[in-house]
Design a protein around this motif. Structure first.
Motif, PDB file in Angstrom:
ATOM      1  N   TYR A   8     -25.923  57.740 -24.160  1.00 34.62           N
ATOM      2  CA  TYR A   8     -26.133  56.332 -24.728  1.00 34.62           C
ATOM      3  C   TYR A   8     -25.171  55.898 -25.628  1.00 34.62           C
ATOM      4  O   TYR A   8     -25.671  55.521 -26.744  1.00 34.62           O
ATOM      5  CB  TYR A   8     -27.596  56.400 -25.429  1.00 34.62           C
ATOM      6  CG  TYR A   8     -28.708  57.117 -24.212  1.00 34.62           C
ATOM      7  CD1 TYR A   8     -29.237  56.310 -23.282  1.00 34.62           C
ATOM      8  CD2 TYR A   8     -29.012  58.279 -24.717  1.00 34.62           C
ATOM      9  CE1 TYR A   8     -30.204  57.154 -22.666  1.00 34.62           C
ATOM     10  CE2 TYR A   8     -30.278  59.023 -23.905  1.00 34.62           C
ATOM     11  CZ  TYR A   8     -30.636  58.386 -22.793  1.00 34.62           C
ATOM     12  OH  TYR A   8     -31.720  58.968 -22.114  1.00 34.62           O
ATOM     13  N   PRO A   9     -23.725  55.974 -25.368  1.00 39.69           N
ATOM     14  CA  PRO A   9     -22.853  55.462 -26.460  1.00 39.69           C
ATOM     15  C   PRO A   9     -23.171  54.300 -26.986  1.00 39.69           C
ATOM     16  O   PRO A   9     -22.902  54.117 -28.037  1.00 39.69           O
ATOM     17  CB  PRO A   9     -21.579  55.429 -25.424  1.00 39.69           C
ATOM     18  CG  PRO A   9     -21.982  55.866 -24.131  1.00 39.69           C
ATOM     19  CD  PRO A   9     -23.247  56.456 -24.140  1.00 39.69           C
ATOM     20  N   VAL A  10     -23.718  53.278 -26.160  1.00 37.08           N
ATOM     21  CA  VAL A  10     -24.208  51.866 -26.704  1.00 37.08           C
ATOM     22  C   VAL A  10     -25.080  52.100 -27.856  1.00 37.08           C
ATOM     23  O   VAL A  10     -24.817  51.316 -28.753  1.00 37.08           O
ATOM     24  CB  VAL A  10     -24.659  51.083 -25.353  1.00 37.08           C
ATOM     25  CG1 VAL A  10     -26.105  51.543 -25.026  1.00 37.08           C
ATOM     26  CG2 VAL A  10     -25.057  49.717 -25.980  1.00 37.08           C
ATOM     27  N   LEU A  11     -25.877  52.986 -28.007  1.00 31.20           N
ATOM     28  CA  LEU A  11     -26.757  53.075 -29.083  1.00 31.20           C
ATOM     29  C   LEU A  11     -26.194  53.730 -30.137  1.00 31.20           C
ATOM     30  O   LEU A  11     -26.452  53.265 -31.354  1.00 31.20           O
ATOM     31  CB  LEU A  11     -27.958  53.974 -28.623  1.00 31.20           C
ATOM     32  CG  LEU A  11     -29.024  54.390 -29.836  1.00 31.20           C
ATOM     33  CD1 LEU A  11     -29.549  53.120 -30.171  1.00 31.20           C
ATOM     34  CD2 LEU A  11     -30.142  55.231 -29.137  1.00 31.20           C
ATOM     35  N   ALA A  54     -31.464  47.030 -24.238  1.00 33.35           N
ATOM     36  CA  ALA A  54     -30.545  47.130 -22.947  1.00 33.35           C
ATOM     37  C   ALA A  54     -30.598  48.450 -22.108  1.00 33.35           C
ATOM     38  O   ALA A  54     -30.719  48.498 -20.965  1.00 33.35           O
ATOM     39  CB  ALA A  54     -29.077  46.913 -23.476  1.00 33.35           C
ATOM     40  N   LEU A  55     -31.272  49.468 -23.075  1.00 31.17           N
ATOM     41  CA  LEU A  55     -31.395  50.878 -22.450  1.00 31.17           C
ATOM     42  C   LEU A  55     -32.921  51.045 -21.997  1.00 31.17           C
ATOM     43  O   LEU A  55     -33.375  51.888 -21.441  1.00 31.17           O
ATOM     44  CB  LEU A  55     -31.444  51.853 -23.547  1.00 31.17           C
ATOM     45  CG  LEU A  55     -29.672  52.196 -23.751  1.00 31.17           C
ATOM     46  CD1 LEU A  55     -29.538  52.908 -25.007  1.00 31.17           C
ATOM     47  CD2 LEU A  55     -28.775  52.421 -22.719  1.00 31.17           C
ATOM     48  N   THR A  87     -44.473  56.066 -33.819  1.00 31.93           N
ATOM     49  CA  THR A  87     -44.230  57.474 -33.796  1.00 31.93           C
ATOM     50  C   THR A  87     -42.891  58.046 -33.305  1.00 31.93           C
ATOM     51  O   THR A  87     -42.385  59.015 -33.628  1.00 31.93           O
ATOM     52  CB  THR A  87     -45.262  58.366 -33.231  1.00 31.93           C
ATOM     53  OG1 THR A  87     -45.466  57.817 -31.819  1.00 31.93           O
ATOM     54  CG2 THR A  87     -46.676  58.141 -33.970  1.00 31.93           C
ATOM     55  N   ALA A  88     -42.497  57.088 -32.076  1.00 28.57           N
ATOM     56  CA  ALA A  88     -41.271  57.506 -31.490  1.00 28.57           C
ATOM     57  C   ALA A  88     -40.474  56.589 -30.718  1.00 28.57           C
ATOM     58  O   ALA A  88     -41.479  55.377 -30.428  1.00 28.57           O
ATOM     59  CB  ALA A  88     -41.455  58.910 -30.650  1.00 28.57           C
ATOM     60  N   VAL A  89     -39.207  56.624 -30.367  1.00 29.19           N
ATOM     61  CA  VAL A  89     -38.880  55.650 -29.296  1.00 29.19           C
ATOM     62  C   VAL A  89     -38.264  56.511 -27.923  1.00 29.19           C
ATOM     63  O   VAL A  89     -37.731  57.437 -28.475  1.00 29.19           O
ATOM     64  CB  VAL A  89     -37.722  54.909 -29.864  1.00 29.19           C
ATOM     65  CG1 VAL A  89     -36.701  54.265 -28.961  1.00 29.19           C
ATOM     66  CG2 VAL A  89     -38.126  54.071 -31.088  1.00 29.19           C
ATOM     67  N   ARG A  90     -38.855  55.998 -27.078  1.00 30.76           N
ATOM     68  CA  ARG A  90     -38.378  57.021 -25.854  1.00 30.76           C
ATOM     69  C   ARG A  90     -37.222  56.144 -25.067  1.00 30.76           C
ATOM     70  O   ARG A  90     -37.429  54.989 -24.817  1.00 30.76           O
ATOM     71  CB  ARG A  90     -39.814  56.955 -25.046  1.00 30.76           C
ATOM     72  CG  ARG A  90     -39.651  57.814 -23.734  1.00 30.76           C
ATOM     73  CD  ARG A  90     -39.752  59.253 -23.971  1.00 30.76           C
ATOM     74  NE  ARG A  90     -39.936  59.825 -22.608  1.00 30.76           N
ATOM     75  CZ  ARG A  90     -40.862  60.308 -22.154  1.00 30.76           C
ATOM     76  NH1 ARG A  90     -42.290  59.954 -22.837  1.00 30.76           N
ATOM     77  NH2 ARG A  90     -40.956  61.189 -21.134  1.00 30.76           N
ATOM     78  N   LEU A  91     -36.265  57.005 -24.701  1.00 32.94           N
ATOM     79  CA  LEU A  91     -35.349  56.646 -23.949  1.00 32.94           C
ATOM     80  C   LEU A  91     -35.265  57.129 -22.700  1.00 32.94           C
ATOM     81  O   LEU A  91     -35.158  58.377 -22.565  1.00 32.94           O
ATOM     82  CB  LEU A  91     -33.847  56.767 -24.795  1.00 32.94           C
ATOM     83  CG  LEU A  91     -33.573  56.225 -25.845  1.00 32.94           C
ATOM     84  CD1 LEU A  91     -32.483  56.886 -26.624  1.00 32.94           C
ATOM     85  CD2 LEU A  91     -32.877  54.634 -25.616  1.00 32.94           C
ATOM     86  N   THR A 136     -23.849  46.256 -23.640  1.00 35.48           N
ATOM     87  CA  THR A 136     -23.926  46.059 -21.984  1.00 35.48           C
ATOM     88  C   THR A 136     -24.009  47.497 -21.306  1.00 35.48           C
ATOM     89  O   THR A 136     -23.440  48.315 -21.922  1.00 35.48           O
ATOM     90  CB  THR A 136     -22.684  45.556 -21.825  1.00 35.48           C
ATOM     91  OG1 THR A 136     -22.307  44.340 -22.772  1.00 35.48           O
ATOM     92  CG2 THR A 136     -22.451  44.901 -20.399  1.00 35.48           C
ATOM     93  N   VAL A 137     -24.841  47.423 -20.242  1.00 29.76           N
ATOM     94  CA  VAL A 137     -24.694  48.840 -19.463  1.00 29.76           C
ATOM     95  C   VAL A 137     -24.545  48.300 -18.190  1.00 29.76           C
ATOM     96  O   VAL A 137     -25.069  47.410 -17.648  1.00 29.76           O
ATOM     97  CB  VAL A 137     -26.355  49.272 -19.669  1.00 29.76           C
ATOM     98  CG1 VAL A 137     -26.143  50.723 -18.667  1.00 29.76           C
ATOM     99  CG2 VAL A 137     -26.706  49.643 -20.987  1.00 29.76           C
TER     100      VAL A 137
END
Lengths: 329, 698
Positions: free
Chosen positions: A88-91, A171-172, A213-217, A246-247
């Motif tokens: 996830y380089p954008v992140l 975006a993800l 509690t969390a973020v899920r990718l 951008t993805v």
């Protein structure tokens, strides 16, 4: 400073329970935004529930390829996590473009999502602001709004969301995991922040007492490329005038997957659904990209002094899509 | 450290460097006398009007709050020379942010909470805060900052300009700017047995002490102001400010020492700013690139409290030869905070406009901008006809051109591309006058062989202690380690401000003279130093008041290379070069820092810094360091600084000119000229932010 009570919770349940009886309570993690706002008198919580010790500071890679980012993972840690850099380089890029090294070391994932607008009127309790004091008015519409919204705003509020991280998460297709008095739920990042409408005081859909509690990718497509780019007035330590996450995945010259989100344009990270609709299945050419971005920005309604943001957003997005498409060849 | 007796010019390390980087150096707000109370000011929430009532009941109910001073209960001061010091003296609100109350409490937290609980009622009047070139309130003042006449006419400008074959008539704008030193304005005041002792972040403790004594009806010797370390001022701490008055007043009212550090967000309204300047520059030239007419007109604002006029048209009086010239300042009093000094007042905005105009004329003429400047070098100062004591602008331009690689430049704009980036280079001249003020110094020799120099100089981060030790060591023909320097206290021999780039020259002269006197005394004593040592004093009242028959200025040349992102409109500076002729450089290490710092500030002026006046509320929108964009490290490229050896016998015994300000002068023009060279777009309004650049990229 107004006196306030403070408790440090050991578990998410304890934190939620502590918060439950206190309408004026706030969760405290890195404190990089909340404490500033308390000093300014913008936030005057009576009760702070410290959630920095909930052991939610772990990034977990799941077997299906998805990633769970604990709520209190620090921005600098997340940016440097090998799985983030790799998939996830954008992140990672978005995180590193935000704030300063010192702030990123303190700021958390959940806190970043919940940070409030930097609209100058919001930050000054001596002035009206519908977000801070509902019904008091929005001076930004006629006043200093060069850095404020061109999309998604209302007659009550033209503030922008300041986060870089949230733009990448949007975006993800990331999702926010919430734990509350009524149980757990998951909200897509794109639906987590509200548009102001006639109640700009509520930035997000979070319910009273609910805790992130969390973020899920979701799993990243190995063939997709991603990139974050931020235009700003100085090279570091400045909020975005406009940013893009951008993805893009191109197969045989055709757009197979595209996700585009803007920062700096709207009260929330602005996922460009209209643009994506044009992109999907179309030839990966500059003409397509331009048409797609124009389709998205057709809805923009710039104020007196921020029309440049539309041009800037268009230039950035077209350039980013073009650059990613070129890399895929 | 220097092994040789003569230390002038050497890169001696700052005496207090270790103290500063280890946190041991204590600043004004870091002194906490026993029983210290804390103050928090309440700024006016309206831009113009009167305070009708102040309800302090809620504030006084807060535990720890000791008192609330208001315009109705504050003690009356003696009339202030500077109206910005007359705080809490009447109910008038001259601008938003003017202090209308002060809460004093046992703790900082209680003071701050108390300030938020003070309720004010105002009689509000309509305010006017927006300057434009045709504002009806504009008038021509008698003089401008620095004591210069507001208007100077030479020859017949109107005809000269009308008849010139090549003419430029261009308008430029520099918006309001703020000094924003790292250390906020702060004061710790303590009364003890009828005497007042103040730790104050100030560029001049002598003036601060005199001012406090006058306002509070004290004898000067009853007041001691200590400004041991100062975390920057850039002019905003050159004159005493309300925090001095408020802290002293609060200490007297409560009988406790009181500490007052102004919050960052309140600074823009109460510690001065660089007033906006609207420039009209008209240059006429012959086809052979000789200027025939130089016109520079300024419109600026001041507050309704006092007249401060940024002297931005003054540099046009000394820069270039021309038979006809007209320089005019106009000012409009508005309901805005009082403007004041900010690094190179006058020269910084004035030379941005003039040097941009020179670049434009060079383009019109089709001559190289360096060549244009060389062809218009004056033989004497154009305005007064006085000879220059030294002027090596041409050498700076030539030396800079060589170091920068100027001859490789393609003069056509918009021709150098690197992907989406357009590249360009620009040049501008710099100048700053030599100011010298009277100072007193004491020199002492001990029988053990050590020396001590005492003078109330101020080190605002420049390295004053260090350079004064060097000056003393040179005069005494000893090693710099043998000289102890005491500065930063008003009970030391009185000295002038750290301002106007005049400190080192003014203080150094007094120190030099005292050291010379000490050597003369040695000779009288036959070299035998009595047990109590030998002490002499000297002052430069006569020398500095005598003035000079010469026009005395430092000069320099700035070169910039920029990249302009055609996608985003972002401008980033790739290279900056400054070459200076500023007399003798007395410490090559700290001098380099001064030049580099000035150029960095000029880069901010060019690209990032602006304080927007909000017409709705009458205050500056950017009020913290997140929104007021001083350049960060990532904005600052490799900055190269050089100077040429300049001998000038008409200055002071060291042969030095001031160097604290010239680095900011012309840097913005060099950057803006480079942006024009990169893009072909001439943007005449600073700073060059992406919105403005993007609009011109098409």
């Amino acid at each position: 400073m107004k006196p306030f009570a403070y408790v440090k919770a050991a578990t998410p349940d304890e934190a939620v329970r502590a918060c439950a009886g206190h309408p004026g309570a706030r969760y405290l993690a890195g404190g990089t935004n909340l404490v500033d706002l308390m000093k300014l008198g913008v936030e005057t919580p009576e009760f702070l529930v410290d959630v920095s010790g909930l052991q939610l500071d772990v990034v977990e890679e799941l077997p299906d390829g998805s990633l769970t980012v604990g709520a209190t993972v620090r921005n600098s840690e997340l940016a440097a996590h090998p799985a983030v850099i790799d998939r996830y380089p954008v992140l990672s890029q978005a995180l590193l473009s935000g704030a300063s090294g010192q702030l990123r070391n303190a700021a958390t994932t959940a806190g970043n999502l919940l940070q409030r607008t930097r609209c100058p009127y919001f930050q000054d309790p001596g002035k009206p602001c519908n977000k801070r004091l509902p019904g008091s008015g929005c001076p930004a519409i006629d006043g200093a709004h060069r850095e404020l919204a061109v999309l998604g705003y209302s007659a009550h509020c033209v503030a922008t969301n300041p986060s870089d991280m949230a733009v990448a998460l949007a975006a993800l297709d990331a999702a926010v995991q919430l734990h509350g008095p009524e149980g757990d739920r998951t909200v897509p990042v794109t639906e987590f922040h509200r548009l102001p409408g006639d109640s700009p005081e509520r930035d997000t859909v979070i319910r009273p007492g609910e805790l992130i509690t969390a973020v899920r990718l979701p799993p990243a497509s190995p063939a997709a490329l991603s990139h974050y780019r931020k235009a700003r007035e100085r090279a570091s330590y400045a909020f975005a005038l406009v940013s893009t996450a951008t993805v893009l995945e191109v197969r045989n010259g055709v757009v197979h997957h595209a996700a585009l989100a803007f920062g700096g344009l709207a009260p929330r990270p602005w996922r460009a659904h209209a643009a994506e609709e044009v992109l999907l299945g179309a030839p990966a050419t500059r003409e397509t990209f331009t048409a797609a971005v124009d389709a998205e920005l057709a809805a923009a309604r710039p104020l007196r002094d921020n029309g440049f943001k539309v041009t800037l957003a268009r230039n950035l997005a077209v350039d980013e899509l073009t650059a990613l498409a070129a890399r895929e060849r | 450290m220097s092994p040789t007796p003569h230390a002038l010019g050497e890169p001696v390390v700052r005496h207090e460097a270790r103290l500063k980087v280890t946190g041991a150096a204590r600043y004004a707000a870091e002194h906490t006398p026993p029983g210290c109370a804390y103050a928090w000011p309440v700024p006016a929430g309206v831009a113009r009007g009167r305070v009708v009532s102040v309800d302090t009941a809620d504030a006084l109910d807060i535990p720890g709050v000791l008192t609330v001073l208001t315009p109705h209960n504050a003690p009356r001061l003696a009339p202030a020379d500077d109206p910005v010091l007359a705080v809490l003296q009447d109910d008038r609100v001259p601008h938003r942010g003017w202090y209308v109350a002060l809460v004093v409490a046992d703790t900082l937290e209680a003071a701050r909470e108390g300030a938020a609980a003070v309720h004010l009622d105002y009689d509000i009047e309509a305010h006017e805060v927006v300057l434009d070139a045709g504002h009806t309130a504009l008038y021509v003042p008698e003089e401008v900052n620095g004591g210069f006449p507001a208007v100077r006419e030479r020859g017949d400008f109107r005809s000269g300009f009308a008849e010139a074959p090549v003419r430029l008539d261009a308008s430029y704008r520099v918006g309001p700017l703020h000094n924003h030193p790292m250390e906020p304005h702060a004061c710790t005041a303590e009364w003890r047995e009828g005497r007042l002792r103040v730790h104050y972040s100030s560029q001049g403790a002598t003036l601060a002490g005199q001012t406090a004594a006058a306002l509070f009806g004290l004898e000067p010797e009853q007041v001691t102001v200590v400004s041991e370390h100062v975390g920057g001022g850039f002019g905003s701490k050159g004159t005493p400010r309300p925090e001095l008055v408020l802290a002293v007043m609060a200490a007297r009212e409560t009988g406790r020492p009181v500490k007052l550090a102004l919050p960052r967000r309140q600074l823009p309204a109460v510690v001065g700013h660089r007033a906006p300047t609207l420039h009209r520059v008209r240059l006429g030239a012959d086809a052979d690139a000789s200027l025939t007419a130089v016109g520079h007109e300024i419109a600026t604002h001041t507050s309704t409290l006092k007249e401060f006029v940024e002297q931005a048209a003054v540099p046009a009086r000394i820069m270039y030869a021309s038979p006809h010239s007209s320089t005019v300042h106009r000012v409009a009093p508005l309901d805005v905070p009082s403007p004041s000094w900010m690094r190179a007042p006058g020269e910084a905005p004035g030379m941005y406009a003039l040097e941009s105009a020179m670049d434009e004329v060079a383009q019109l003429l089709g001559v190289d901008p360096i060549e244009l400047r060389l062809r218009n070098e004056p033989a004497e100062e154009p305005d007064s006809g006085r000879p220059f004591s030294s002027r090596h602008l041409a050498d700076c331009l030539r030396e800079g051109a060589e170091r920068f690689g100027w001859e490789r430049r393609d003069p056509r704009p918009g021709t150098t591309r690197e992907g989406a980036l357009l590249l360009g280079t620009g040049v501008a001249a710099a100048t700053y006058p030599v100011y010298l003020s009277p100072s007193h110094a004491e020199a002492h020799a001990s029988p053990e062989g050590g020396y001590r120099v005492r003078i109330n100089a101020t080190d605002i981060g420049t390295g004053a202690r260090t350079v004064l030790a060097q000056i003393a060591a040179a005069a005494l023909e000893t090693r710099v380690e043998n000289v102890e320097v005491e500065i930063g206290r008003s009970d030391l021999p009185s000295a002038s401000l750290a301002g106007g780039s005049s400190g080192t020259g003014s203080w150094g002269w007094a120190v030099h003279k005292a050291c010379e006197a000490l050597r003369a005394r040695f000779a009288e004593l036959g070299g035998r130093i009595p047990a109590e040592g030998v002490t002499v004093t000297a002052d430069t009242e006569q020398e500095t008041r005598r003035g000079s028959a010469y026009s005395r200025h430092a000069f320099g040349a700035h070169f910039a290379e920029v990249q302009v992102d055609t996608v985003t409109g972002e401008v980033r500076v790739r290279r900056l070069l400054g070459v200076y002729a500023a007399g003798r450089i007395l410490n090559s290490r700290t001098a380099r820092s001064q030049f580099t710092g000035g150029m960095t500030m000029g880069l901010g002026m060019a690209l990032t810094e602006h304080s927007g006046m909000d017409p709705l509320f009458g205050d500056f929108t950017e009020s913290d360091l997140a929104s007021y964009h001083v350049p960060v490290h990532a904005d600052v490229p490799a900055i190269e600084v050089h100077w040429i050896e300049e001998e000038d016998p008409h200055l002071n015994p060291m042969g030095s000119k001031g160097i604290g300000e010239i680095g900011i002068v012309g840097t913005a023009a060099a950057v803006a000229n480079a942006v024009c060279h990169a893009t072909g777009a001439r943007i005449r309004d600073l700073p060059l932010t992406p919105d403005k650049v993007l609009a011109r990229l098409g």
